[in-house]
Design an enzyme around this catalytic site. Sequence first.
Site: not given
Ligand code: HEM
Length: 574
Positions: A156, A160, A337-338, A341, A481, A485
Site C-alpha cells: 500500500q 500509493h 489490478l493492484y 484489499h 501485473g 511492475s
Molecule cells: C485498512 C486498509 C485500507 C483501507 C482503509 C483502504 C481504503 C481505500 C480507499 C478508501 C480507497 C479509495 C477508493 C476510491 O475512491 O476509489 C483506496 C484505494 C486504493 N487502495 Fe486501499 N485501503 C486499504 C488497504 C490497501 C492495501 C493493503 C492495498 C494494497 C496494495 C491498497 C491498494 C489501493 C489502491 C491501489 C488504491 C487506488 C489508489 C488511487 O487510485 O488513488 N489498499 N483504498
Amino acid sequence: SKGSDAYECDCTRTGFYGQNCSTPEFFTWIKLTFKPSPNAVHYALTHFKGLWVVINRISFVRDAIMRYVLTSRSHLIDSPPTYNADYDYKNWEAYSNLSYYTRTLPPLPKGCPAPLGVLGKVELPEAKLVVEKVLLRRHFIPDPQGTSLMFAFFAQHFTHQFFKSDMAKGPAFTKSLGHGVDLTHIYGDTLERQHKLRLFKDGKLKFQVFNGEVYPPTVREAPVDMIYPPYVPEEHRLAVGHEAFGLVPGLMMYATLWLREHNRVCDIMRQEHPEWDDERIFQTTRLILIGETIKIVIEDYVQHLSGYHFKLKFDPELLFKERFQYQNRIASEFNTLYHWHPLMPDAFHIQDQVYSYKQFTFNNSLLMEHGVNSLVESFTKQVSGRVAGGRNVPHNLMHVAMKSIEHSRNMRYQSLNSYRERFSMTPYTSFEELTGEKEMAAELQKMYGHIDRMELYPGLLVEKPRPRPSGIFGETLVEMGAPYSLKGLMGNPICSPEYWMPSTFGGSVGFEIVNSASLEKLVCQNVKGPCPVTSFRVPNMPDVGASSENSSMGLSGIGQLNPTVLLKDRTSEL
Ligand code: HEM
Ligand SMILES: *[C@@H]1O[C@H](CO)[C@@H](O)[C@H](O)[C@H]1NC(C)=O
Ligand SMILES: *[C@@H]1O[C@H](CO)[C@@H](O)[C@H](O)[C@H]1NC(C)=O
Ligand SMILES: *[C@@H]1O[C@H](CO)[C@@H](O)[C@H](O)[C@H]1NC(C)=O
C-alpha cells in the site's frame, strides 16, 4: 473512405497478417508452437527446488534468466505509451498529457450498444450485487503463501506514490506526474510541499522525537495538507509526503522508517562529503533511497510474491545491451489490478491488543504508543488474506471494491478476456474455467450471461488461484501485473547507463547502500534496541508448497488442500 462496417487492421510488426491480424507469419507460428504457456513457466519456476539452488549459484546462468524475465515481461508494455481513457487512437494529446493514467487497451467505443462490446444481456449487473455475491468475505481466508501484514502495508505504501487518482477530475486522472518510483510519497508531489517537509540542514527532513525515537513532524511543524478526521488531536496529525498516509498506522509506520532512513543516509553523505551543501545532500540521498526502494521491491517484495525458487536480481546492467526505454507511464489497468484489499484482515493484532477498523484507521497514537518495533513485529506475525479465489474482501472495505467496479465502467474498460489476450493468455471459455469451482461460477453466469462479458477487476478477484505453492493470485493478475511492475522498476532513470554509477549516489559508499538494501536492513538500521522479526512472510507458517513437487501439473490440484483449514490453528495462535 471506409464505412463503419468495413475495416482493415494495421498488422505492422505484429508477426501476424489478415483482416484481423490473426494469421501468424511463419516465424511467429514457430515461436507460438514452441513457446511454453505462462502456467508451465510458472510451474518450472516454483518447483524443482534443488535445481534452482544450483542455478542461483552460477552467476552467468542466473544473469541470463533474469535478463530474460525482464525483457520478456517488459516487452508487453507499450513504451512510449499510447492510449488514455479519452483517446482510443494514437495522438499527441494522449501521449503528452501526464495528468492521465495511460491505457494498455483503448477504451470501448462510446457508441457501443452492448456493454463490453459483446452481445448478450444489455445491462451489466449492479456493482453492489457483484460485490455481495462473489467478492465479499464470508470468513477470513488466509493467504496460502503466508504473506504478512508487513507485506500488505509495504504494498500500500509503495504503490500509493504512483497510484494517486485525482478524483476531482475523475478516476482516469492522476496527481502523481512522475509515473513511477519517484518517492513523492516521502518527499511530496510538489516542490512547495517538499520544502515544507525539509529541515534545510544537512539535507534532512523535519522530524520530532517522542519516547526517545524519531517520528514525522506534526502538521504544525510542517504545514502541509494532510487528511485527518476532525477528532484527531494535533499531536497525532503527522505530516509526510503523501497527504493520505494518516489513514492507517501501517502506512505511517513505513513513512517513519523511510524518514529515519533518509536522515541516516544524510549523515553518511555529510561524512563522505563535508563540503556538500544541504541541497546536494538532500538530492543525492533521494536518489539513494530510490535505488534502495527498487532493490527491496525486486529482491524482497516481488521475490516473496512470485514464490519462485529462482533468485531474482536487481542489476540494471543486465539491460544495457537490450533495446529498452528508460521511461514509464502508469496505466489505469495497473492501478485497478493492484486493489489488493482482500489482503486486509478483519482486525489488527498489535502486541496483546486487537484493534477494529474503527480503532485502527486514522490512529497515529497507535504507532507512537506501541512504537515502530512492536508494529513491525506484530505486522510480521499476522497473516494477510488471499487475494484471488473470491469472497475475501473485508466488510469494512466493501465500498472500495464497489468503487473499483464503477470506476472501471466509467473508464470503459474492455473485458477480462480481452486483457487475457492482450497479455498472451488464452481467453476463458466458461465461468467454471475462470473460478475453478461451480457455485460462484453459477452466480457469475446469472449476472453476466456470458464469459466474454466478464469484467476485469471482479474477474481478477474470483479467478482460481495459481496452483500450489503460489496461491495468492490467479494467472491473469500475475501475467498482467509483472510486466507493469518490472517495466516501472527498471524504466526508472537511475537504472539507465547515464545514471547507474557510483558518482550518482555520492560515491562507492552510497552505491553500496543501494546494492545491499533489504527490508530487514531498512528496519534494523532504523529502530532502537534489538531488531524485531521482520519479514514479508509470516515466520513458521506451514509451507503449503513444500510437498507439491510430485503433484500433477494441471490446475486440478487446487481443491485438494484447503489453506483455510490448514492455517486456522496457526492464525488463532497469532
Ligand atoms: C485498512 C486498509 C485500507 C483501507 C482503509 C483502504 C481504503 C481505500 C480507499 C478508501 C480507497 C479509495 C477508493 C476510491 O475512491 O476509489 C483506496 C484505494 C486504493 N487502495 Fe486501499 N485501503 C486499504 C488497504 C490497501 C492495501 C493493503 C492495498 C494494497 C496494495 C491498497 C491498494 C489501493 C489502491 C491501489 C488504491 C487506488 C489508489 C488511487 O487510485 O488513488 N489498499 N483504498
Ligand atoms: C475478423 O473478425 C470479424 C469479427 O469477429 C469476423 O466477422 C471476420 O470473419 C474475421 N475475418 C477474418 C479474415 O478472419
Ligand atoms: C490534460 O487533460 C485534461 C482533460 O482534458 C485537461 O483538463 C488538462 O488541462 C490537460 N493538462 C495539460 C497539461 O494540458
Ligand atoms: C487509538 O489507539 C490507542 C492506542 O494507542 C487506543 O487507546 C485508542 O482507543 C485508539 N483511538 C480510537 C479513536 O479508537
